[in-house]
Enzyme design. Structure first.
Site, short mmCIF file in Angstrom:
data_model
loop_
_atom_site.label_atom_id
_atom_site.label_comp_id
_atom_site.label_asym_id
_atom_site.label_seq_id
_atom_site.Cartn_x
_atom_site.Cartn_y
_atom_site.Cartn_z
N SER A 93 -56.21 -23.55 -65.67
CA SER A 93 -57.60 -23.50 -66.12
C SER A 93 -57.74 -24.30 -67.41
O SER A 93 -58.25 -25.42 -67.40
CB SER A 93 -58.05 -22.05 -66.31
OG SER A 93 -59.37 -21.96 -66.77
N GLY A 97 -54.96 -24.55 -69.88
CA GLY A 97 -53.69 -25.11 -70.33
C GLY A 97 -53.01 -24.37 -71.46
O GLY A 97 -52.07 -24.88 -72.06
N GLY A 122 -59.11 -21.73 -71.36
CA GLY A 122 -59.78 -21.63 -70.07
C GLY A 122 -60.06 -20.18 -69.71
O GLY A 122 -59.23 -19.30 -69.96
N HIS A 152 -57.60 -16.35 -69.10
CA HIS A 152 -57.99 -15.44 -70.18
C HIS A 152 -58.60 -14.16 -69.61
O HIS A 152 -58.21 -13.05 -69.99
CB HIS A 152 -58.98 -16.14 -71.10
CG HIS A 152 -59.39 -15.34 -72.30
ND1 HIS A 152 -58.54 -15.09 -73.36
CD2 HIS A 152 -60.56 -14.72 -72.62
CE1 HIS A 152 -59.17 -14.35 -74.27
NE2 HIS A 152 -60.39 -14.13 -73.84
N ASN A 168 -51.53 -11.83 -71.93
CA ASN A 168 -51.98 -13.17 -72.29
C ASN A 168 -51.13 -13.82 -73.38
O ASN A 168 -51.27 -15.02 -73.63
CB ASN A 168 -53.45 -13.16 -72.71
CG ASN A 168 -54.38 -13.20 -71.52
OD1 ASN A 168 -53.94 -13.37 -70.39
ND2 ASN A 168 -55.66 -13.03 -71.76
N TYR A 169 -50.26 -13.03 -74.02
CA TYR A 169 -49.24 -13.61 -74.90
C TYR A 169 -47.92 -13.60 -74.13
O TYR A 169 -46.92 -13.05 -74.57
CB TYR A 169 -49.10 -12.81 -76.19
CG TYR A 169 -50.35 -12.72 -77.04
CD1 TYR A 169 -51.32 -13.71 -77.01
CD2 TYR A 169 -50.57 -11.63 -77.88
CE1 TYR A 169 -52.46 -13.63 -77.79
CE2 TYR A 169 -51.71 -11.54 -78.67
CZ TYR A 169 -52.66 -12.54 -78.61
OH TYR A 169 -53.79 -12.46 -79.39
#
Length: 527
Positions: free
Chosen positions: A104, A106, A173, A177, A469-470
């Site tokens: 999406s 990057g 993106g 996310h 997300n990390y």
């Protein structure tokens, strides 16, 4: 005639470029299952050696760690313009046993949307970026190739009193996310991005397009925080917009992380998740070494605030709850919510809103990140240890985002993201460097692992939690194509806690052949 000649030359050029039967077959397969005509396919199918392929590979990846000569490269990059081209990609990849990586914006921390050890194809959603705002319903449809900046800009063009609770970096993106949760400055008031998704347009492993009703509540639950790449390809999301006031207040107060600064950080731990939910005040501990000896020895702590209201409303609350910060009216800036998006994105207030439409990252660097959740205040002396350790790096950050408020009102099982009640704040550890090479990477990654080990006694345990997300492959990986649930639980519980088992059940139903997989994809629960 001239047009036909050009097409013939293009056909001959492409035929010479395709170096094996598998490539030729894939192109033919794509032409049969999507846009008619062999030549037409090359408007969205990019082959190794072409300029468009090289540009796409370089453009979207935000971490140069994954752009070295030894990194595996995709057989093709697909930039679909519609769902039919995505469906064709799924069909043709299955026929040739190619894996799919979906990209999406990057910002994938570990490169899982760019890398694969077996033959693979990248689906770059760059062209799927339409955004439709419905103020009457207070909703928006947004395609997964859009960025957060494009979303925020589109909302602001329609309304001054609406926003959306998602992340701070405009070039991120929305596809990854949203499907990973989506922390942002509005989380204490409105929750995560994923908490505010009310429908989706989803393509499953069979190439069928599903919405919330046709996919069922289990799958809709899973893709909002469980990582969409494990289940299929999310083409678009329907969002519930939130109300924001006409005026918000921001400030960034810089302190040295000396004894006074450490005392302020310690105080912050006890009050940040208990403040009114209109207040979001995060902490950034940073060491950005300059040329002077003073800069090299200086560790700063930044107190970074968004308040959904005016300065006059904020000051009494802060003076009562956090008088140690000694907040002054002159420290504060009033602005609109969309201006606060620029502020937290690192832009100047007088820059035009159109900068939010720029998909490129202003400063790319090699980086590695890790994360924690904190359930009880960290002993004050630990921050002295953090200070000593960040001084060892040229560019290092420890970012602490407060929870509480709305986050405590949502059940752990409401969506896969479970880090709710009982958590004071989230920590992101981040190290950046500029020089290429394995030795540099080993050095800096080793440093952040050392810091992470140092923090172990002071953060959540059983499991030691992390934020999807990390993404962090140090937590564990799937070492084979069909990793079992019992093997994957070593990393899965850290991201999802008790929700991991339900995700594995949904995976079995949605993708029983485990076509959509990567090093940390959801396994199938077989019993």
């Amino acid at each position: 005639m001239l047009s036909q000649a050009r097409n013939l030359l293009l056909f001959l050029s492409i035929s010479l470029t395709l170096c094996n039967a598998n490539q030729e077959y894939f192109v033919h397969c794509m032409s049969v299952h999507s846009s008619p005509g062999y030549i037409e396919v090359f408007k969205y199918l990019h082959i190794p050696g072409s300029l468009s392929y090289s540009n796409l590979l370089q453009y979207a990846e935000q971490n140069p760690r994954w752009l070295n000569s030894t990194s595996p490269k995709p057989k093709f990059i697909i930039t679909p313009n519609n769902a039919d081209q995505i469906r064709a990609t799924i069909i043709c990849c299955k026929k040739l046993d190619f894996q799919i990586r979906v990209k999406s914006g990057g910002h994938d921390y570990e490169g899982l949307s760019f890398l694969c050890k077996t033959p693979f194809v990248i689906v770059d959603l760059l062209n799927l970026r339409s955004i439709s705002i419905n103020l009457e319903e207070e909703t928006a449809w947004i395609q997964s190739g859009s960025t957060l900046g494009e979303l925020y800009y589109s909302i602001a063009q329609e309304s001054k009193i609406h926003g959306f609770p998602a992340g701070l970096c405009p070039s991120v993106g929305v596809g990854g996310h949203f499907s990973g949760g989506g922390l942002g400055t509005l989380l204490r008031k409105h929750g995560l991005a994923a908490d505010n998704i009310i429908d989706a347009c989803f393509m499953n492993v069979e190439g069928k397009i599903l919405d919330r009703e046709s996919m069922g509540e289990d799958l809709f639950w899973a893709i909002r925080g469980g990582g969409g790449a494990s289940f299929g390809i999310i083409i678009a999301w329907k969002l519930k917009l939130v109300r924001v006031p006409p005026v918000v207040t921001v400030f960034t107060i810089h302190k040295n992380l000396d004894q006074e600064g450490i005392e302020l950080v310690n105080k912050w731990q006890y009050i940040s998740n208990k403040l009114p939910e209109d207040i979001f005040i995060r902490i950034i501990i940073q060491h950005i070494a300059g040329n002077s000896k003073e800069q090299q020895k200086k560790v700063e702590v930044l107190f970074n605030l968004l308040f959904l209201g005016s300065v006059n409303q904020l000051l009494p609350v802060m003076n009562k709850s956090f008088p140690d910060l000694n907040l002054l009216q002159t420290d504060c800036i009033e602005m609109s919510w969309i201006e606060s998006v620029l502020y937290f994105g690192g832009y100047q207030r007088d820059e035009p809103l159109e900068v939010l439409l720029d998909r490129t990252v202003q400063y790319k660097s090699y980086f590695k990140a890790k994360s924690d959740f904190v359930e009880k205040p960290i002993p004050e002396n630990v921050f002295q240890g953090i200070r000593e350790r960040v001084l060892e790096e040229q560019i290092a950050f420890v970012i602490m985002d407060p929870l509480g408020g709305k986050m405590e009102q949502i059940q752990e099982s409401e969506i896969p993201f479970p880090h709710r009640k009982g958590n004071l704040f989230n920590i992101q550890y981040l190290v950046k460097w500029d020089l290429a090479g394995d030795s540099e990477s080993i050095k800096h990654v080793g440093w952040i692992k050392m810091l992470y080990k140092y923090m172990k006694p002071y953060v959540s345990s059983s499991p030691r939690a992390a934020y999807l997300n990390y993404r962090d492959l140090d937590l564990g990986i799937n070492r084979k194509a069909n990793t079992s649930y019992s093997e994957a639980i070593i990393w899965g519980r850290k991201y999802f806690k008790g929700n991991f088992k339900r995700l594995a059940r949904v995976k079995k139903q949605a993708d029983p052949g485990n076509f959509f997989r990567n090093e940390q994809s959801i396994p199938l629960l077989l019993n």
